[in-house]
Design a protein around this motif. Structure first.
Motif, PDB file in Angstrom:
ATOM      1  N   GLY A  42       0.774  -1.225   0.000  1.00 48.96           N
ATOM      2  CA  GLY A  42       0.000   0.000   0.000  1.00 48.96           C
ATOM      3  C   GLY A  42       0.805   1.274   0.000  1.00 48.96           C
ATOM      4  O   GLY A  42       0.248   2.365   0.148  1.00 48.96           O
ATOM      5  N   LYS A  43       2.111   1.149  -0.169  1.00 50.15           N
ATOM      6  CA  LYS A  43       2.966   2.341  -0.139  1.00 50.15           C
ATOM      7  C   LYS A  43       3.761   2.464  -1.426  1.00 50.15           C
ATOM      8  O   LYS A  43       3.823   1.543  -2.234  1.00 50.15           O
ATOM      9  N   GLU A  44       4.394   3.633  -1.598  1.00 42.60           N
ATOM     10  CA  GLU A  44       5.196   3.878  -2.788  1.00 42.60           C
ATOM     11  C   GLU A  44       6.543   3.155  -2.690  1.00 42.60           C
ATOM     12  O   GLU A  44       7.010   2.817  -1.595  1.00 42.60           O
ATOM     13  N   ARG A  45       7.157   2.965  -3.827  1.00 40.67           N
ATOM     14  CA  ARG A  45       8.499   2.414  -3.866  1.00 40.67           C
ATOM     15  C   ARG A  45       9.489   3.528  -3.515  1.00 40.67           C
ATOM     16  O   ARG A  45       9.461   4.601  -4.118  1.00 40.67           O
ATOM     17  N   ASN A  46      10.366   3.260  -2.560  1.00 39.41           N
ATOM     18  CA  ASN A  46      11.311   4.272  -2.087  1.00 39.41           C
ATOM     19  C   ASN A  46      12.746   3.767  -2.152  1.00 39.41           C
ATOM     20  O   ASN A  46      13.014   2.585  -1.945  1.00 39.41           O
ATOM     21  N   LEU A  47      13.653   4.701  -2.392  1.00 41.94           N
ATOM     22  CA  LEU A  47      15.076   4.385  -2.433  1.00 41.94           C
ATOM     23  C   LEU A  47      15.578   4.045  -1.023  1.00 41.94           C
ATOM     24  O   LEU A  47      15.273   4.748  -0.064  1.00 41.94           O
ATOM     25  N   VAL A  48      16.351   2.984  -0.927  1.00 44.41           N
ATOM     26  CA  VAL A  48      16.942   2.567   0.346  1.00 44.41           C
ATOM     27  C   VAL A  48      18.428   2.902   0.385  1.00 44.41           C
ATOM     28  O   VAL A  48      18.927   3.454   1.369  1.00 44.41           O
ATOM     29  N   ALA A  49      19.142   2.557  -0.690  1.00 42.38           N
ATOM     30  CA  ALA A  49      20.588   2.768  -0.716  1.00 42.38           C
ATOM     31  C   ALA A  49      21.057   2.770  -2.160  1.00 42.38           C
ATOM     32  O   ALA A  49      20.423   2.178  -3.030  1.00 42.38           O
ATOM     33  N   TYR A  50      22.190   3.425  -2.383  1.00 43.75           N
ATOM     34  CA  TYR A  50      22.790   3.388  -3.718  1.00 43.75           C
ATOM     35  C   TYR A  50      24.302   3.367  -3.594  1.00 43.75           C
ATOM     36  O   TYR A  50      24.874   3.783  -2.572  1.00 43.75           O
ATOM     37  N   ILE A  51      24.935   2.894  -4.662  1.00 44.38           N
ATOM     38  CA  ILE A  51      26.397   2.868  -4.716  1.00 44.38           C
ATOM     39  C   ILE A  51      26.820   3.126  -6.150  1.00 44.38           C
ATOM     40  O   ILE A  51      26.261   2.555  -7.087  1.00 44.38           O
ATOM     41  N   TYR A  52      27.812   4.003  -6.331  1.00 43.43           N
ATOM     42  CA  TYR A  52      28.320   4.338  -7.648  1.00 43.43           C
ATOM     43  C   TYR A  52      29.575   3.536  -7.947  1.00 43.43           C
ATOM     44  O   TYR A  52      30.137   2.866  -7.070  1.00 43.43           O
ATOM     45  N   ASN A  53      30.046   3.629  -9.188  1.00 43.77           N
ATOM     46  CA  ASN A  53      31.196   2.826  -9.588  1.00 43.77           C
ATOM     47  C   ASN A  53      32.500   3.332  -8.985  1.00 43.77           C
ATOM     48  O   ASN A  53      33.532   2.698  -9.155  1.00 43.77           O
ATOM     49  N   ASP A  54      32.459   4.473  -8.275  1.00 37.46           N
ATOM     50  CA  ASP A  54      33.623   4.899  -7.504  1.00 37.46           C
ATOM     51  C   ASP A  54      33.473   4.505  -6.046  1.00 37.46           C
ATOM     52  O   ASP A  54      34.229   4.983  -5.194  1.00 37.46           O
ATOM     53  N   ASP A  55      32.481   3.649  -5.774  1.00 35.71           N
ATOM     54  CA  ASP A  55      32.162   3.135  -4.436  1.00 35.71           C
ATOM     55  C   ASP A  55      31.549   4.172  -3.513  1.00 35.71           C
ATOM     56  O   ASP A  55      31.366   3.899  -2.325  1.00 35.71           O
ATOM     57  N   GLY A  56      31.249   5.362  -4.045  1.00 38.25           N
ATOM     58  CA  GLY A  56      30.498   6.309  -3.231  1.00 38.25           C
ATOM     59  C   GLY A  56      29.114   5.752  -2.965  1.00 38.25           C
ATOM     60  O   GLY A  56      28.450   5.245  -3.879  1.00 38.25           O
ATOM     61  N   ALA A  57      28.645   5.840  -1.721  1.00 37.10           N
ATOM     62  CA  ALA A  57      27.371   5.235  -1.351  1.00 37.10           C
ATOM     63  C   ALA A  57      26.630   6.119  -0.354  1.00 37.10           C
ATOM     64  O   ALA A  57      27.240   6.938   0.337  1.00 37.10           O
ATOM     65  N   ASP A  58      25.343   5.925  -0.291  1.00 42.86           N
ATOM     66  CA  ASP A  58      24.540   6.625   0.706  1.00 42.86           C
ATOM     67  C   ASP A  58      23.282   5.820   0.980  1.00 42.86           C
ATOM     68  O   ASP A  58      22.940   4.897   0.214  1.00 42.86           O
ATOM     69  N   TYR A  59      22.606   6.179   2.079  1.00 41.27           N
ATOM     70  CA  TYR A  59      21.469   5.426   2.563  1.00 41.27           C
ATOM     71  C   TYR A  59      20.346   6.365   3.015  1.00 41.27           C
ATOM     72  O   TYR A  59      20.607   7.512   3.413  1.00 41.27           O
ATOM     73  N   VAL A  60      19.151   5.854   2.986  1.00 41.20           N
ATOM     74  CA  VAL A  60      18.051   6.583   3.614  1.00 41.20           C
ATOM     75  C   VAL A  60      18.293   6.560   5.117  1.00 41.20           C
ATOM     76  O   VAL A  60      18.884   5.612   5.659  1.00 41.20           O
ATOM     77  N   ASP A  61      17.871   7.615   5.806  1.00 40.99           N
ATOM     78  CA  ASP A  61      18.184   7.752   7.234  1.00 40.99           C
ATOM     79  C   ASP A  61      17.719   6.551   8.056  1.00 40.99           C
ATOM     80  O   ASP A  61      18.392   6.143   9.012  1.00 40.99           O
TER      81      ASP A  61
END
Length: 120
Positions: A42-61
């Motif tokens: 019942g909810k929208e699809r949301n970003l959890v985490a990502y990683i780039y090819n330089d290994d830079g990454a981030d996460y939802v709080d």
């Protein structure tokens, strides 16, 4: 053609761990960004985490300090290590990748999703 296939979902008790994997196959020359999304009922699809090819990454709080994203470019694979799981992490988890394919352009691809259920 390019296919993304996720695996590793399942049922786990709160506080437990799961490791998701997503493999890209087909005509894959390189992958720029790889992401994990999730969609609860019942909810929208949301970003959890990502990683780039330089290994830079981030996460939802809400998952910082509990989830770790990593990639193995030799295997065209992205992982999501999920620790200290909570019932609110219950969702279908989808893999997304920006792939340099046979068109010589980076294009977005999605996996079919893998169910993660965390019981209290």
């Amino acid at each position: 053609q390019v296919q993304l296939v996720e695996s590793g979902g399942g049922l786990v008790q709160a506080g437990g761990s799961l490791r998701l994997s997503c493999v890209a196959s087909g005509t894959v020359f390189s992958i720029k960004a790889m992401r994990w999304y999730r969609q609860a009922p019942g909810k929208e699809r949301n970003l959890v985490a990502y990683i780039y090819n330089d290994d830079g990454a981030d996460y939802v709080d809400s998952v910082k300090g509990r989830f770790t994203i990593s990639r193995d470019d030799a295997k065209n694979t992205v992982y999501l290590q999920m620790n200290s799981l909570k019932p609110e992490d219950t969702a279908i988890y989808y893999c997304n990748a920006e792939v340099l394919d046979w068109t010589s352009r980076f294009r977005d691809y999605w996996g079919q999703g893998t169910q993660v259920t965390v019981s209290s």
